[in-house]
Motif scaffolding. Structure first.
Motif, PDB file in Angstrom:
ATOM      1  N   ARG A 177      80.685  22.979  53.112  1.00 16.47           N
ATOM      2  CA  ARG A 177      81.046  22.831  51.822  1.00 16.47           C
ATOM      3  C   ARG A 177      82.140  23.657  51.122  1.00 16.47           C
ATOM      4  O   ARG A 177      83.143  23.294  50.391  1.00 16.47           O
ATOM      5  CB  ARG A 177      79.773  22.706  50.810  1.00 16.47           C
ATOM      6  N   LEU A 178      81.707  24.863  51.474  1.00 14.09           N
ATOM      7  CA  LEU A 178      82.922  26.094  51.089  1.00 14.09           C
ATOM      8  C   LEU A 178      84.213  25.818  51.780  1.00 14.09           C
ATOM      9  O   LEU A 178      85.226  25.770  51.120  1.00 14.09           O
ATOM     10  CB  LEU A 178      82.464  27.359  51.382  1.00 14.09           C
ATOM     11  N   LEU A 179      84.266  25.419  53.091  1.00 14.79           N
ATOM     12  CA  LEU A 179      85.350  24.996  53.818  1.00 14.79           C
ATOM     13  C   LEU A 179      86.167  24.063  53.315  1.00 14.79           C
ATOM     14  O   LEU A 179      87.391  24.152  53.312  1.00 14.79           O
ATOM     15  CB  LEU A 179      84.941  24.982  55.280  1.00 14.79           C
ATOM     16  N   LEU A 180      85.472  23.286  52.680  1.00 16.24           N
ATOM     17  CA  LEU A 180      86.046  21.813  52.221  1.00 16.24           C
ATOM     18  C   LEU A 180      86.471  21.991  50.700  1.00 16.24           C
ATOM     19  O   LEU A 180      86.949  21.152  50.019  1.00 16.24           O
ATOM     20  CB  LEU A 180      85.169  20.649  52.311  1.00 16.24           C
ATOM     21  N   GLY A 181      86.057  23.377  50.181  1.00 21.39           N
ATOM     22  CA  GLY A 181      86.596  23.570  48.875  1.00 21.39           C
ATOM     23  C   GLY A 181      85.663  22.695  47.824  1.00 21.39           C
ATOM     24  O   GLY A 181      86.418  22.288  46.743  1.00 21.39           O
ATOM     25  N   ASP A 182      84.532  22.573  48.020  1.00 17.61           N
ATOM     26  CA  ASP A 182      83.457  21.902  47.021  1.00 17.61           C
ATOM     27  C   ASP A 182      83.628  22.811  45.655  1.00 17.61           C
ATOM     28  O   ASP A 182      83.099  23.937  45.837  1.00 17.61           O
ATOM     29  CB  ASP A 182      82.244  21.831  47.674  1.00 17.61           C
ATOM     30  N   LYS A 183      83.918  22.110  44.890  1.00 21.15           N
ATOM     31  CA  LYS A 183      84.001  22.836  43.416  1.00 21.15           C
ATOM     32  C   LYS A 183      82.856  23.181  42.996  1.00 21.15           C
ATOM     33  O   LYS A 183      82.634  24.135  41.921  1.00 21.15           O
ATOM     34  CB  LYS A 183      84.896  22.108  42.402  1.00 21.15           C
ATOM     35  N   SER A 184      81.669  22.407  43.230  1.00 27.24           N
ATOM     36  CA  SER A 184      80.282  22.606  42.587  1.00 27.24           C
ATOM     37  C   SER A 184      79.725  23.766  43.380  1.00 27.24           C
ATOM     38  O   SER A 184      78.672  24.277  43.116  1.00 27.24           O
ATOM     39  CB  SER A 184      79.538  21.373  42.821  1.00 27.24           C
ATOM     40  N   LEU A 185      80.337  24.371  44.126  1.00 31.85           N
ATOM     41  CA  LEU A 185      79.759  25.699  44.800  1.00 31.85           C
ATOM     42  C   LEU A 185      80.836  26.892  44.469  1.00 31.85           C
ATOM     43  O   LEU A 185      81.649  27.101  45.324  1.00 31.85           O
ATOM     44  CB  LEU A 185      79.867  25.439  46.290  1.00 31.85           C
ATOM     45  N   THR A 186      80.552  27.393  43.372  1.00 33.67           N
ATOM     46  CA  THR A 186      81.255  28.338  42.875  1.00 33.67           C
ATOM     47  C   THR A 186      80.785  29.535  43.786  1.00 33.67           C
ATOM     48  O   THR A 186      79.850  29.771  44.182  1.00 33.67           O
ATOM     49  CB  THR A 186      81.328  28.896  41.743  1.00 33.67           C
ATOM     50  N   GLN A 187      81.692  30.730  43.828  1.00 31.40           N
ATOM     51  CA  GLN A 187      81.479  31.768  44.593  1.00 31.40           C
ATOM     52  C   GLN A 187      80.147  32.605  43.962  1.00 31.40           C
ATOM     53  O   GLN A 187      79.193  32.944  44.678  1.00 31.40           O
ATOM     54  CB  GLN A 187      82.463  32.717  44.564  1.00 31.40           C
ATOM     55  N   ALA A 188      80.345  32.818  42.540  1.00 30.85           N
ATOM     56  CA  ALA A 188      78.911  33.324  41.872  1.00 30.85           C
ATOM     57  C   ALA A 188      77.713  32.655  42.118  1.00 30.85           C
ATOM     58  O   ALA A 188      76.841  33.108  42.276  1.00 30.85           O
ATOM     59  CB  ALA A 188      79.345  33.354  40.454  1.00 30.85           C
ATOM     60  N   ASN A 189      78.001  30.898  41.995  1.00 31.34           N
ATOM     61  CA  ASN A 189      76.955  30.304  42.351  1.00 31.34           C
ATOM     62  C   ASN A 189      76.106  30.536  43.544  1.00 31.34           C
ATOM     63  O   ASN A 189      74.949  30.592  43.602  1.00 31.34           O
ATOM     64  CB  ASN A 189      77.432  28.586  42.248  1.00 31.34           C
ATOM     65  N   VAL A 190      76.976  30.736  44.509  1.00 29.66           N
ATOM     66  CA  VAL A 190      76.353  31.287  45.871  1.00 29.66           C
ATOM     67  C   VAL A 190      75.762  32.423  46.142  1.00 29.66           C
ATOM     68  O   VAL A 190      74.658  32.573  46.323  1.00 29.66           O
ATOM     69  CB  VAL A 190      77.416  30.828  47.074  1.00 29.66           C
ATOM     70  N   THR A 191      76.500  33.513  45.685  1.00 31.98           N
ATOM     71  CA  THR A 191      75.836  34.799  45.717  1.00 31.98           C
ATOM     72  C   THR A 191      74.648  35.214  44.960  1.00 31.98           C
ATOM     73  O   THR A 191      73.888  35.838  45.404  1.00 31.98           O
ATOM     74  CB  THR A 191      77.045  35.855  45.437  1.00 31.98           C
ATOM     75  N   ASP A 192      74.562  34.480  43.751  1.00 34.91           N
ATOM     76  CA  ASP A 192      73.359  34.654  43.108  1.00 34.91           C
ATOM     77  C   ASP A 192      72.286  34.054  43.968  1.00 34.91           C
ATOM     78  O   ASP A 192      71.077  34.413  43.527  1.00 34.91           O
ATOM     79  CB  ASP A 192      73.596  33.807  41.850  1.00 34.91           C
ATOM     80  N   ASN A 193      72.274  33.134  44.549  1.00 35.83           N
ATOM     81  CA  ASN A 193      71.173  32.386  45.118  1.00 35.83           C
ATOM     82  C   ASN A 193      71.012  32.801  46.613  1.00 35.83           C
ATOM     83  O   ASN A 193      70.028  32.492  47.128  1.00 35.83           O
ATOM     84  CB  ASN A 193      71.485  30.960  45.257  1.00 35.83           C
ATOM     85  N   ILE A 194      71.806  33.894  46.894  1.00 33.62           N
ATOM     86  CA  ILE A 194      71.487  34.367  48.202  1.00 33.62           C
ATOM     87  C   ILE A 194      69.870  34.984  48.628  1.00 33.62           C
ATOM     88  O   ILE A 194      69.427  34.454  49.638  1.00 33.62           O
ATOM     89  CB  ILE A 194      72.558  35.370  48.737  1.00 33.62           C
ATOM     90  N   GLU A 195      69.348  35.583  47.805  1.00 34.24           N
ATOM     91  CA  GLU A 195      68.182  36.097  48.098  1.00 34.24           C
ATOM     92  C   GLU A 195      67.160  35.190  48.034  1.00 34.24           C
ATOM     93  O   GLU A 195      66.377  35.178  48.917  1.00 34.24           O
ATOM     94  CB  GLU A 195      68.032  37.116  47.101  1.00 34.24           C
ATOM     95  N   ALA A 196      67.119  34.247  47.189  1.00 35.33           N
ATOM     96  CA  ALA A 196      66.171  32.920  47.185  1.00 35.33           C
ATOM     97  C   ALA A 196      66.241  32.338  48.519  1.00 35.33           C
ATOM     98  O   ALA A 196      65.328  31.805  49.135  1.00 35.33           O
ATOM     99  CB  ALA A 196      66.490  32.036  45.955  1.00 35.33           C
ATOM    100  N   ASP A 197      67.532  32.032  48.856  1.00 31.86           N
ATOM    101  CA  ASP A 197      67.869  31.343  50.108  1.00 31.86           C
ATOM    102  C   ASP A 197      67.528  32.179  51.463  1.00 31.86           C
ATOM    103  O   ASP A 197      66.884  31.379  52.326  1.00 31.86           O
ATOM    104  CB  ASP A 197      69.392  30.840  50.305  1.00 31.86           C
ATOM    105  N   VAL A 198      67.501  33.332  51.194  1.00 35.04           N
ATOM    106  CA  VAL A 198      67.203  34.174  52.335  1.00 35.04           C
ATOM    107  C   VAL A 198      65.768  34.042  52.612  1.00 35.04           C
ATOM    108  O   VAL A 198      65.349  33.787  53.863  1.00 35.04           O
ATOM    109  CB  VAL A 198      67.890  35.616  52.250  1.00 35.04           C
ATOM    110  N   LYS A 199      64.866  34.228  51.529  1.00 38.19           N
ATOM    111  CA  LYS A 199      63.506  34.221  51.531  1.00 38.19           C
ATOM    112  C   LYS A 199      63.018  32.578  51.883  1.00 38.19           C
ATOM    113  O   LYS A 199      62.144  32.744  52.915  1.00 38.19           O
ATOM    114  CB  LYS A 199      62.881  34.289  50.103  1.00 38.19           C
ATOM    115  N   SER A 200      63.501  31.861  51.440  1.00 42.21           N
ATOM    116  CA  SER A 200      63.374  30.344  51.847  1.00 42.21           C
ATOM    117  C   SER A 200      63.460  30.032  53.425  1.00 42.21           C
ATOM    118  O   SER A 200      62.412  29.503  54.037  1.00 42.21           O
ATOM    119  CB  SER A 200      63.948  29.281  50.949  1.00 42.21           C
ATOM    120  N   ALA A 201      64.656  30.308  53.770  1.00 35.41           N
ATOM    121  CA  ALA A 201      65.033  30.255  55.353  1.00 35.41           C
ATOM    122  C   ALA A 201      64.012  31.021  56.149  1.00 35.41           C
ATOM    123  O   ALA A 201      63.509  30.576  56.960  1.00 35.41           O
ATOM    124  CB  ALA A 201      66.457  30.586  55.649  1.00 35.41           C
TER     125      ALA A 201
END
Lengths: 215, 215
Positions: A177-201
């Motif tokens: 999605r990032l490579l395709l330039g998905d606008k609903s994935l802002t940089q901030a949007n992603v970095t803020d969720n990294i910790e939660a995603d890390v734990k979930s994964a």
DNA sequence: AGGCAGGCGTACCGTACGGTACGGTTCGAA
DNA sequence: TTCGAACCGTACCGTACGGTACGCCTGCCT
């Protein structure tokens, strides 16, 4: 001979590195903005010098990608005294590193460049990016996974499959999605969720491959 | 008015579709081979006609991608009588569809084109590809997942998270490696393993989200 | 001081390609 | 039959960019 930094059998003088930095900046700013003239102007050098150093445009591109990709060095993880808690922390760290790298602006640019390159029947850049991104993580994660299995903390037949599942659980659809330039994935949007995603994964990975896993 | 086929609010005459087919063929054959002259020659039409129909090169590219992406129609899955076995078959079918589409030559080309496009601060193609690829699957899978939850066959809080995990388990690193032109992933290599990968991913998905899941 | 290698800046060339113009042809409508 | 719209093929234009050539400067070596 001036001070050089060795990168994958290739050495670049500081001046050359400044040129490569300029090239990468142009790439990040505007993907197709890497014209020889633009690089020369940005780096305050002559085009002739570029051609002397890098041969042609493709050589400059390759050198830039190679040099930058190799700079993405992820911290080593302590492998000694592998108890359950340490293993989990290691896995989490890998997930965090992977997500952080993949969502970074530089990584997105390099991947886009390599994909574009691959669309022209050239896969050299793709190989470089793969080698320094996912494969680098894999090379370092695999021994950890196998150590975990030896310690009866993990269960799997193929460490290759285990790694690729880990990759999928962590990356999911974020990278494409990032490579395709998905606008609903802002940089901030992603970095803020990294910790939660890390734990979930990580949770999911242990659910699938932990010693007590039902699979 | 000639026979037309409606695609996402855009209509194309058969002649126009022939042109778009030629354009896609050129894209697949050689990513950057889509020059207006080449398309005109391949489709036996004049450049003037191309500009009249599609405005400019970007319009032609967009029309091509949109038209082709929309053609990737995956079979609908029967949603009635949702027992455990039917649910599993549905999930497997989605996994199979997703993998089949993603590993197809056309899909790889469209994704590469869209990524290249996104590298130039244009995300229209990326949006189209996302919408017709992953998002199309998501739109159809989500109701199934939620029906599965209602039937107490699945457990999850967020169907969005469940879908994205599913995506990760199925796709893993296959797509990015194909986009980057990884030579160790031949087309045959991938297609031969689809069935095994489908089964593995489905097993893992149920291990994580099945009613008896430990997570 | 003289000379030379390395490198900067600029001008230049060739080509590829996006986009336009135009004459000729087909074909359907009146 | 005539008219006109659509369209083909080709020629053409302008520009952007890869690559080369050259004059000038700087700094190092002898």
């Amino acid at each position: 001979m001036p001070l050089t930094i060795k990168v994958n059998e290739e050495t670049f003088t500081p001046r050359q590195q400044a040129v490569l930095t300029a090239a990468l900046d142009l790439l990040v700013e505007n993907g197709d903005g890497l014209t020889m003239t633009a690089v020369a102007r940005r780096a305050s050098c002559s085009k002739e010098t570029l051609y002397k150093w890098f041969g042609d445009r493709d050589g400059l591109l390759t050198a830039t990608v190679q040099w930058q990709a190799a700079k993405v060095r992820m911290p080593q993880v302590d492998r000694s005294h592998l108890n359950a808690k340490a293993l989990r922390l290691s896995i989490e760290q890998f997930a965090r590193d992977l997500l952080t790298v993949i969502t970074g602006e530089v990584s997105i640019t390099l991947n886009r460049t390599a994909v574009t390159h691959a669309a022209q029947e050239k896969d050299s850049l793709g190989t470089i990016v793969l080698d320094n991104g996912p494969m680098a993580i894999r090379r370092r994660l695999k021994p950890i996974l196998e150590a975990g299995r030896d310690a009866r903390l993990l269960r799997f037949d193929s460490s290759e499959d285990a790694y690729r599942t880990f990759f999928g659980l962590v990356v999911r659809d974020v990278q494409i999605r990032l490579l395709l330039g998905d606008k609903s994935l802002t940089q901030a949007n992603v970095t803020d969720n990294i910790e939660a995603d890390v734990k979930s994964a990580t949770d999911q990975f242990f659910a699938l491959y932990g010693a007590k896993a039902t699979l």
